[in-house]
Enzyme design. Sequence first.
Site, PDB file in Angstrom:
ATOM      1  N   HIS A  94       0.935  -1.072  -0.062  1.00  0.00           N
ATOM      2  CA  HIS A  94      -0.183  -0.146   0.036  1.00  0.00           C
ATOM      3  C   HIS A  94       1.004   1.188   0.014  1.00  0.00           C
ATOM      4  O   HIS A  94       2.035   1.193   0.668  1.00  0.00           O
ATOM      5  CB  HIS A  94      -0.787   0.052   1.172  1.00  0.00           C
ATOM      6  N   GLU A 166      -3.840   1.504  -7.234  1.00  0.00           N
ATOM      7  CA  GLU A 166      -4.338   2.669  -6.565  1.00  0.00           C
ATOM      8  C   GLU A 166      -3.166   3.873  -6.862  1.00  0.00           C
ATOM      9  O   GLU A 166      -2.176   4.044  -6.393  1.00  0.00           O
ATOM     10  CB  GLU A 166      -4.198   2.090  -5.312  1.00  0.00           C
TER      11      GLU A 166
HETATM   12  P1  PGA Z   1      -9.481   5.884   0.309  1.00  0.00           P
HETATM   13  O1  PGA Z   1      -8.400   4.895   0.534  1.00  0.00           O
HETATM   14  O2  PGA Z   1     -10.705   5.270  -0.511  1.00  0.00           O
HETATM   15  O3  PGA Z   1      -9.805   6.740   1.398  1.00  0.00           O
HETATM   16  O4  PGA Z   1      -8.821   6.755  -0.758  1.00  0.00           O
HETATM   17  C1  PGA Z   1      -8.111   3.827  -0.458  1.00  0.00           C
HETATM   18  C2  PGA Z   1      -6.949   3.015   0.062  1.00  0.00           C
HETATM   19  O5  PGA Z   1      -5.869   3.684   0.413  1.00  0.00           O
HETATM   20  O6  PGA Z   1      -6.794   1.899   0.349  1.00  0.00           O
END
Ligand code: PGA
Length: 257
Positions: A94, A166
């Site tokens: 992450h 992401e």
């Molecule tokens: P968010 O976070 O939906 O608050 O943008 C997603 C994540 O970091 O997994």
Amino acid sequence: MKKKLVVANWKMHLNASQSSLLLSHLHKHLHPYKDVEVVLAPSMLVIQPLGLQIDRRQFRLAAQNAYFRDEGAFTGEVSFTMLQDLVHYAIIGHSERRLYFHEDLPMIRDKMAACVRNEIIPILCVGETKEEKRLGETKQVIHDQLISALANLTSDDVQDVIITYEPVWAISTFEGDVAKPTDVKRTMDYIKLEIRELYGETTANRIRILYGGSVDNTTASGYLDIEGCDGVLVGAASLNYLQFAGIVEAAHKSVTN
Ligand code: PGA
């Protein structure tokens, strides 16, 4: 048909009683759809008690992190081995871990191997920063993150891995720009292409690719309807059971549409 996967990343929120309360709301308000798999990633502290409370027909658990050694003198760490009977999945790489805890490519590679070795399915996060995007480096960054993270896995292992795209600039806790589904699709297609080139058609077809970054009940369907998007990873909106229920609803609709 693949089920859609909706993963709740609770991050460092909710103590034991708050987590238990949210779980009981989720039990009540989330419809258990056969075509949607819902995964909860609570803090390490509450994985065990939630494991006792959870309806396993409705939810699976994930760890947000773990250490790559199986055991030893590593003060403060929890290993994948210790989590083996408690979780199905673990989030690895992450961007908050990469940024705040200085997890570099070799460490993420070691965590991926440890996760698979302990029979936990990794949810690998990849994505570029705003600056990398501005410089047109998105593909290169994703390429490097993928190659490195998967380096110590066999192609059989890779089939089960879940990859989440992401973009760092779209995560609500950083800047939270909302990514356009058309842009997301382009990068997801690139991830699929990379996997196809590296591991072949069968693996590329089997592997699940999710989107994460400011997904809420109003934006979820835009991402879930992207061809080739197998689900979403949700941060902030997963702490609100009504919003999260809306996202699960959107996942179900995207399968039935
Ligand atoms: P968010 O976070 O939906 O608050 O943008 C997603 C994540 O970091 O997994």
